[in-house]
Design an enzyme around this catalytic site. Structure first.
Site, mmCIF file in Angstrom:
data_model
loop_
_atom_site.group_PDB
_atom_site.id
_atom_site.type_symbol
_atom_site.label_atom_id
_atom_site.label_comp_id
_atom_site.label_asym_id
_atom_site.label_seq_id
_atom_site.Cartn_x
_atom_site.Cartn_y
_atom_site.Cartn_z
ATOM 1 N N CYS A 2 2.882 -15.194 3.821
ATOM 2 C CA CYS A 2 2.883 -16.614 3.486
ATOM 3 C C CYS A 2 2.014 -17.396 4.463
ATOM 4 C CB CYS A 2 4.278 -17.225 3.493
ATOM 5 S SG CYS A 2 5.414 -16.459 2.339
ATOM 6 N N ARG A 27 -2.887 -14.010 3.848
ATOM 7 C CA ARG A 27 -1.496 -13.814 4.268
ATOM 8 C C ARG A 27 -0.552 -13.596 3.082
ATOM 9 N NH1 ARG A 27 -0.556 -15.389 9.489
ATOM 10 N NH2 ARG A 27 1.649 -15.581 9.029
ATOM 11 N N TRP A 73 3.783 -14.853 -0.293
ATOM 12 C CA TRP A 73 3.955 -13.411 -0.493
ATOM 13 C C TRP A 73 5.448 -13.225 -0.713
ATOM 14 C CZ3 TRP A 73 6.520 -9.223 1.659
ATOM 15 C CH2 TRP A 73 6.026 -7.947 1.323
ATOM 16 N N ASN A 99 7.652 -19.891 5.852
ATOM 17 C CA ASN A 99 7.201 -18.511 6.022
ATOM 18 C C ASN A 99 8.281 -17.804 6.820
ATOM 19 O OD1 ASN A 99 5.812 -16.146 6.590
ATOM 20 N ND2 ASN A 99 4.626 -17.063 8.249
ATOM 21 N N GLY A 100 8.780 -16.681 6.323
ATOM 22 C CA GLY A 100 9.842 -15.962 7.052
ATOM 23 C C GLY A 100 10.987 -15.646 6.110
ATOM 24 N N GLU A 485 -6.175 7.438 7.688
ATOM 25 C CA GLU A 485 -6.714 6.083 7.550
ATOM 26 C C GLU A 485 -7.661 5.991 6.352
ATOM 27 O OE1 GLU A 485 -5.878 3.336 8.619
ATOM 28 O OE2 GLU A 485 -7.628 2.042 8.450
ATOM 29 N N LYS A 489 -7.029 3.449 3.242
ATOM 30 C CA LYS A 489 -8.015 2.460 2.772
ATOM 31 C C LYS A 489 -8.195 2.567 1.275
ATOM 32 C CE LYS A 489 -7.892 0.549 5.400
ATOM 33 N NZ LYS A 489 -7.254 0.223 6.558
ATOM 34 N N GLU A 492 -5.042 1.424 -0.709
ATOM 35 C CA GLU A 492 -4.785 -0.013 -0.568
ATOM 36 C C GLU A 492 -5.643 -0.843 -1.518
ATOM 37 O OE1 GLU A 492 -3.751 -1.455 3.885
ATOM 38 O OE2 GLU A 492 -5.676 -0.466 3.687
ATOM 39 N N HIS A 508 0.329 24.192 2.760
ATOM 40 C CA HIS A 508 1.783 24.137 2.574
ATOM 41 C C HIS A 508 2.191 23.108 1.519
ATOM 42 C CE1 HIS A 508 2.135 26.819 5.943
ATOM 43 N NE2 HIS A 508 1.297 26.026 6.614
ATOM 44 N N LYS A 607 -1.752 -9.463 4.761
ATOM 45 C CA LYS A 607 -2.390 -9.106 6.024
ATOM 46 C C LYS A 607 -1.388 -9.027 7.157
ATOM 47 C CE LYS A 607 -6.089 -8.488 8.468
ATOM 48 N NZ LYS A 607 -6.565 -7.106 8.279
#
Ligand code: G6P
Length: 612
Positions: A2, A27, A73, A99-100, A485, A489, A492, A508, A607
């Site tokens: 947010c 955000r 968000w 926000n929170g 990573e 990427k 995402e 395995h 983010k």
């Protein structure tokens, strides 16, 4: 999570709020809203992005010199028009953005319903604005006092801004565990979740601290108190942010810009800290704790997402160079499993934003057990940077693209400096290796620059594989975190399922997935585990998988085996992550663009994750 922006002063608020919301969209971007006080208290909000809000408000009265804006968000309640912020009080005279998470919202809501309050949304935020209204009416308080008293009854995290029709010359803002910065102009104030919406109007800022509440008047002075009613003298700082650094600068996306910034951001992360010619390596931020660091019996590294991957690289670095045992933990797991930790331990907390809720909570837990905490953060003055005993900033500059790129390489750079410094101090690397490594590290930005010339080749590869349904990424040793990573990427931003695996572990499980449809990215650079990785390539080829190999320049052997090869400059094993990750970032970027995905704002992600 947010984004919050607010304005009070002499100018029209709407354009300032909309521009600010665009900057904060990284955000969260599932719904957006603005409230303004003009003749009335006007609220415009809808599901969707900030541009949808602009369309929604087209032709309506958006005048007013005081206003608040929010980009969401979703946590409590799915993205919808009604769950979008701002939220009204019951009498429709007050609105709030938040926000929170208000953790005790359910019990507060039940009490308020008992007292006759009716709720429109499913959000915890609406509960808070009703609580303020309830306290204000019952106790006949000024707006500021009502907000202050209400916050004393709240459990959880908040950054809030409140405006009320009957107080058209006042913004009230408060924070706990969610960031808020106040910009001070000439007869005007700005508030935002970070400084990006403020930077072109003023360089004078005050960062609110936890449990502080501020009154921002249209004219007059900023007043800050704690929620326990203690007056605080505002500490005004000069903002160190440049406008250019938060704009796209000719690139199609922030992510691409940030990938291309890496030669500079890696250099900036080393600037003033390393001088290979003189064998100097100094990290000022941890100077006072160096002995503690060097003598620790073990290091625990905590982080989330990409920062956790940087932590995995650091595990190899610290064990290899400084011979200190390392454990790398997801912050969210660490904090809930009763970890064995005490004053003999050193913790390194890694976070780009410096606001990730789980990382922050894990730090508090480790601190309460007496451990010494070092931070590796990108955002100066962030909550994590302030919660740690000492640390080193990454100096990557603002990272706006939701998929982290330059922050990762900056984190790995700083962690490499730390490991080299501690290894040198402990005598676990000899002088000559130390000097060679310092000069090799200094050459990394130029090597990354060279790598960026691969962009067109990688775009071509992306066109070949953009329709793949799965991807496998393999690497060993220092390249294993890079495989993780690279896979992160891709998933995402392109929504292709991808898994990173230690190359040998493939046997395995994931090997069962391999057929002629399956692209397998293998990091097979020259170095300690080269031959072993080559064998793994053969195993994939035998099952007809398509090999995209990241190889050391001039390695004709692996080039001959792979279906496609990406050549990267030779470097020491320890620095491979800084190079090998770059083509994988580009591959993910181009695949996502070719699939028509929103690269900078992938679905469901944000983010800065300030919820647990
Ligand atoms: C989110 C972001 C990731 C990031 C992670 C940790 O999931 O989308 O890019 O790696 O949070 O964030 P931090 O700010 O603590 O590094």
């Amino acid at each position: 999570m947010c984004g919050i922006v607010a304005y009070i002063g002499q100018r029209e608020a709407w354009p300032i709020l909309i521009k600010g919301l665009h900057r904060l969209e990284y955000r969260g971007y599932d719904s957006a809203g603005v409230a303004l006080i003009n003749k009335d208290l006007a609220v415009y909000k809808c599901k969707g992005k900030v541009d949808d809000l602009v369309n929604h408000a087209a032709g309506k009265d958006t005048s007013g010199t005081i206003g608040i804006g929010h980009t969401r968000w979703a946590t409590h309640g799915p993205p919808s028009d009604v769950n979008a912020h701002p939220h009204y009080s019951g009498n429709k005279k007050m609105v709030l953005i938040h926000n929170g998470i208000i953790e005790n919202y359910a019990s507060l809501k039940a009490e308020l319903i008992n007292r006759g309050h009716v709720f429109e949304s499913e959000t915890d935020t609406e509960v808070l604005v009703h609580l303020i209204e309830d306290i204000q009416t019952r106790e006949n308080l000024e707006l500021f006092e009502a907000v202050r008293v209400a916050l004393n009854g709240v459990v959880g995290a908040y950054a809030i801004v409140v405006i009320a029709k009957d107080n058209p010359d006042q913004l009230i803002a408060a924070r706990k565990s969610s960031p808020l910065v106040i910009g001070i102009g000439q007869d005007e104030f700005f508030i935002a979740s970070d400084a990006t919406p403020i930077v072109e109007y003023t360089k004078n800022v005050v960062y609110l601290d936890d449990e502080q509440i501020a009154i921002l008047p249209r004219k007059g002075e900023l007043v800050i108190k704690t929620i326990k009613n203690k007056r605080i003298t505002p500490y005004i700082q000069e903002l160190q942010l440049q406008l250019e650094s938060i704009e796209k600068g000719g690139y199609d996306h922030f992510m691409l810009k940030e990938i291309f910034e890496q030669p500079r951001s890696i250099k900036d992360s080393m600037r003033g800290r390393i001088n290979a010619r003189e064998g100097v390596l100094a990290l000022g931020g941890i100077r006072d704790y160096i002995q503690k660091f060097a003598n620790t019996r073990r290091i625990i590294i905590i982080g989330c997402g990409t920062s956790w991957h940087a932590g995995l690289v650091a595990e190899y670095l610290f064990e290899d160079l400084a011979r200190i045992p390392v454990e790398v933990e997801y912050a969210s797991e660490f904090r809930y499993r009763n970890p064995v930790i005490d004053e003999n331990d050193v913790v390194i907390a890694i976070s780009q934003s410096g606001e990730t809720a789980d990382t922050l909570a894990a730090i508090e837990l480790a601190k309460s057990k007496g451990a010494t905490i070092f931070g590796v953060c990108n955002v100066v003055g962030s909550s994590i940077a302030r919660a740690t005993h000492a640390g080193s900033y990454t100096h990557a500059g603002p990272e706006i693209g939701v998929a982290s790129t330059k922050a990762f390489t900056a984190q790995v750079t700083v962690l490499t400096l730390m490991a080299l410094m501690i290894g040198h101090k402990r005598g676990t690397i000899n002088e000559s290796t130390y000097h060679t490594m310092l000069s090799e590290l200094e050459s990394i930005p130029d090597k990354v620059e060279k790598l960026l010339h691969l962009n067109d080749q990688i775009k071509y590869l992306a066109s070949l594989f953009k329709d793949a349904r799965n991807f496998l990424y393999l690497g060993r040793s220092y390249s294993f975190p890079v495989a993780l990573e690279g896979a992160l990427k891709l998933k995402e931003i392109s929504y292709i399922h991808a898994e990173g695996y230690p190359a040998a572990e493939m046997k395995h499980g994931p090997i069962a997935l391999i057929d002629e449809e399956m692209p397998v990215v293998v990091i097979a650079t020259k170095g300690a585990s080269y031959e072993k990785v080559v064998s793994n390539i053969q195993e994939v080829k035998a099952r007809k998988g398509k090999i995209i190999a990241v190889v050391t320049e001039g390695d004709e052997d692996v080039k001959g085996m792979a279906d496609y090869a990406i050549e990267i400059p030779a470097t020491a094993d320890q620095f491979i992550p800084l190079l090998a990750v770059v083509p994988l970032q580009l591959l993910a970027y181009h695949i996502a663009v070719l699939r028509g995905c929103n690269v900078d704002q992938p679905r469901n992600l944000a983010k800065s994750v300030t919820v647990e």
